[in-house]
Write an enzyme that holds these catalytic residues in place. Structure first.
Site, PDB file in Angstrom:
ATOM      1  N   LYS A   1       0.835  -1.222  -0.009  1.00  0.00           N
ATOM      2  CA  LYS A   1       0.042   0.113   0.108  1.00  0.00           C
ATOM      3  C   LYS A   1       0.916   1.369   0.021  1.00  0.00           C
ATOM      4  CE  LYS A   1      -1.458   2.815   2.860  1.00  0.00           C
ATOM      5  NZ  LYS A   1      -1.162   4.116   2.097  1.00  0.00           N
TER       6      LYS A   1
ATOM      7  N   GLU B   1       9.931   1.209  10.442  1.00  0.00           N
ATOM      8  CA  GLU B   1      11.169   2.293  10.426  1.00  0.00           C
ATOM      9  C   GLU B   1      10.257   3.476  10.745  1.00  0.00           C
ATOM     10  OE1 GLU B   1      14.016   1.709  10.006  1.00  0.00           O
ATOM     11  OE2 GLU B   1      14.306  -0.346   9.086  1.00  0.00           O
TER      12      GLU B   1
ATOM     13  N   GLU C   1       9.891  15.954  14.868  1.00  0.00           N
ATOM     14  CA  GLU C   1      10.671  15.873  13.619  1.00  0.00           C
ATOM     15  C   GLU C   1      10.071  17.007  12.551  1.00  0.00           C
ATOM     16  OE1 GLU C   1       9.307  12.118  11.702  1.00  0.00           O
ATOM     17  OE2 GLU C   1      11.623  11.553  11.184  1.00  0.00           O
TER      18      GLU C   1
HETATM   19  P1  ADP Z   1       3.698  10.780   7.193  1.00  0.00           P
HETATM   20  O1  ADP Z   1       3.330  11.610   8.128  1.00  0.00           O
HETATM   21  O2  ADP Z   1       5.379  10.583   6.727  1.00  0.00           O
HETATM   22  O3  ADP Z   1       2.790  11.003   6.006  1.00  0.00           O
HETATM   23  P2  ADP Z   1       2.419   8.544   7.882  1.00  0.00           P
HETATM   24  O4  ADP Z   1       2.801   7.581   8.917  1.00  0.00           O
HETATM   25  O5  ADP Z   1       1.171   9.231   8.188  1.00  0.00           O
HETATM   26  O6  ADP Z   1       3.923   9.453   7.571  1.00  0.00           O
HETATM   27  O7  ADP Z   1       2.238   7.628   6.505  1.00  0.00           O
HETATM   28  C1  ADP Z   1       2.986   6.604   6.220  1.00  0.00           C
HETATM   29  C2  ADP Z   1       2.210   5.394   5.517  1.00  0.00           C
HETATM   30  O8  ADP Z   1       1.134   5.176   6.376  1.00  0.00           O
HETATM   31  C3  ADP Z   1       1.380   6.092   4.110  1.00  0.00           C
HETATM   32  O9  ADP Z   1       1.393   4.962   3.553  1.00  0.00           O
HETATM   33  C4  ADP Z   1      -0.054   6.352   4.799  1.00  0.00           C
HETATM   34  O10 ADP Z   1      -0.782   6.360   4.045  1.00  0.00           O
HETATM   35  C5  ADP Z   1      -0.243   5.091   5.909  1.00  0.00           C
HETATM   36  N1  ADP Z   1      -1.027   5.245   6.826  1.00  0.00           N
HETATM   37  C6  ADP Z   1      -1.706   6.377   7.503  1.00  0.00           C
HETATM   38  N2  ADP Z   1      -2.443   6.026   8.393  1.00  0.00           N
HETATM   39  C7  ADP Z   1      -2.610   4.735   8.484  1.00  0.00           C
HETATM   40  C8  ADP Z   1      -3.461   3.840   9.367  1.00  0.00           C
HETATM   41  N3  ADP Z   1      -4.329   4.187  10.050  1.00  0.00           N
HETATM   42  N4  ADP Z   1      -3.162   2.511   9.065  1.00  0.00           N
HETATM   43  C9  ADP Z   1      -2.497   2.234   8.093  1.00  0.00           C
HETATM   44  N5  ADP Z   1      -1.581   3.019   7.280  1.00  0.00           N
HETATM   45  C10 ADP Z   1      -1.655   4.060   7.472  1.00  0.00           C
END
Ligand code: ADP
Length: 482
Positions: free
Chosen positions: A178, A254, A385
């Site tokens: 994803k 990570e 961050e």
């Molecule tokens: P950033 O703040 O760098 O965007 P995120 O942790 O929000 O980092 O995003 C990293 C990944 O996690 C993306 O692919 C995002 O779509 C996904 N993501 C965000 N929320 C969820 C969730 N509740 N469950 C699974 N994946 C998620």
């Protein structure tokens, strides 16, 4: 540079390009201009279920191939990616914003993981262990964990996927990916090339979506998913860990970083300045290993800030395809708002900007490279961050002070320090609470080296000879009655 050849708009499930079952799409935009690049299949829980089913069906046949067969297919994949490196880089720059030269670097860096793990596939040796019984032998074999789900961020839309898919495939695991909603196109392009390389149907599946949680919930709770590999924020990492608890998922996480960058007064200052520029402003500061807090010893503080400011003044801001550009836009409005907030807080608490400190006239999502001096130790910019081109520089007195400041964080991903004192180099390298330490170096990433954090920066290591272990189980076999 055209990227039409590598632009895909559908999901990739079981070796086929498919629309989302709902028929919905979502827009991917170019952060430099706000233009829509493409409308992409918007997968939901049903599509995620199909992808997991396809991966499950592909597992045994893929795992049962010889290591050499898997290696060969991955090698083909690497070759195809490298043949199209410029189109892939153009696509990456267009969806993510990073300068073309930097995007090209990312494509080659990502490809290097495919090459590396193709090679490592053939070295998943087990052991024969001296036995506790005369008529028995102890064998330890390594086997693939099973179906892997990968959830990846937008800051390295290609490399973060390669870094997960390559060890998974090498170990014999199929994968469902994803990608981040801001940057799904580089993921789909990688799948296109994997198909061309002969990766069997179902071994790689990509489910782009605008509703991360809906697809994420399926992937992180599904009985048929053995492992989740995630790169992203610590907050989402916690959600994934919680989701995975129900079925005891194996996890590689990570997560966020808050990298300290220390310059001691015995350091080569010009080298430290160069390291700081490379570490801080790469990807416009949007990497989890970017220097987040610069600590400079009192005796050289002013000289460092002056030289650092001079170098940063030379960095050109602009669109990815403009000549000599070093800093592209930030990824979205939320990212710009966060940077503005952190800078505002630091200025209010007494810092001053030697350079930058405001948005750039290049466009809505562009921010000037910024250096903040005399930053108060309670400024938020030191705790959170930044993920933007802002360097807070703080004065410290002695080695103990520097180590205490560096370690005063719940994060422990990367850390950097500059010193020419051999004893100090050993002491600080051992004392600093980070998974990755750059000594007199501002950029450390390499496929040969283990990447990963301690404390709340994550679990597991990516790349290197250790990276395959996260996708393998140990099986102990006792052969008795001999
Ligand atoms: P950033 O703040 O760098 O965007 P995120 O942790 O929000 O980092 O995003 C990293 C990944 O996690 C993306 O692919 C995002 O779509 C996904 N993501 C965000 N929320 C969820 C969730 N509740 N469950 C699974 N994946 C998620």
């Amino acid at each position: 540079m055209s990227f039409e050849q590598v632009l895909n708009k559908k999901a990739f499930i079981n070796g086929e390009w498919v629309d989302a079952k709902s028929g919905n799409t979502f827009a991917v935009t170019n952060p430099a201009t706000g233009d829509i690049v493409a409308n992409i299949a918007d997968c939901n829980a049903d599509d995620a279920q199909s992808a997991v089913a396809a991966a499950k069906a592909a597992f045994r046949p893929w795992a049962n191939k010889t290591a050499k067969e898997r290696c060969q297919i991955m090698r083909n994949w690497f070759d195809i990616v490298m043949t199209h490196d410029e189109e892939l880089a153009a696509l990456l720059s267009t969806e993510q914003g990073k300068p073309f030269a930097e995007a090209l670097g990312e494509i080659r860096y990502g490809a290097a993981y495919i090459e590396w793990f193709a090679e490592e596939a053939r070295r998943t040796y087990g052991d024969i262990v001296p036995s506790h019984k005369a008529d028995a032998r102890i064998l330890v074999m390594k086997q693939p964990v099973g179906v892997v789900a990968a959830i990846t961020p937008w800051n390295f839309p290609n490399a973060m996927i390669a870094r997960k898919a390559a060890p998974a495939l090498a170990a014999g695991c199929p994968i469902v990916i994803k990608p981040a909603e801001d940057t799904p196109l580089s993921a789909l392009a990688l799948a296109q090339m994997a198909k061309e390389a002969g990766v069997p149907d179902g071994v790689i599946n990509i489910v782009p979506t605008s509703t991360a949680q809906v697809v994420g919930d399926v992937l992180t709770t599904h009985n048929d998913v053995a492992k989740v590999s995630f790169t992203g924020s610590t907050d989402v990492g916690r959600i994934i860990m919680r989701n995975g608890a129900q079925t005891i998922k194996k996890l590689s996480l990570e997560l966020g970083g808050n990298a300290p960058f220390i310059v001691f007064d015995d350091a080569d200052i010009d080298r430290a300045v160069e390291g700081a520029v490379a570490s801080k402003y790469r990807n416009s500061g949007q990497t989890c290993v970017c220097a987040n807090r610069l600590y400079v010893q009192a005796g050289i503080y002013d000289e460092f800030v002056t030289k650092f400011s001079e170098k940063v003044a030379e960095l050109k801001v602009g669109g990815a395809f403009d000549h000599d550009v070093v800093l592209g836009p930030l990824i979205n409005k939320k990212a710009v708002a966060k940077v503005e907030e952190l800078v505002g807080d630091a200025l209010e608490k007494g810092a001053s900007a030697t350079i930058g400190g405001r948005g750039s006239d290049k466009g809505e999502l562009f921010y000037e490279p910024t250096i903040l001096r005399d930053v108060s130790r309670d400024a938020r910019v030191l705790r959170e961050e930044i993920f933007g081109p802002v360097a807070p520089v703080i004065k410290f007195d002695d080695e103990a002070d520097a180590i205490a400041l560096a370690n005063d964080s719940e994060f422990g991903l990367a850390g950097y320090f500059f010193s020419n004192d051999l004893g100090r180099v050993w002491r600080v390298a051992e004392a600093i609470e980070c998974g990755i330490v750059g000594v007199n170096e501002g950029v450390t990433s390499a496929v040969e080296a283990p990447f990963g954090g301690i404390k709340q920066s994550g679990l597991g290591r990516e790349g290197s000879r250790y990276g395959l272990d996260d996708y393998l189980e140990l099986k102990y076999v006792l052969m008795g009655g001999l």
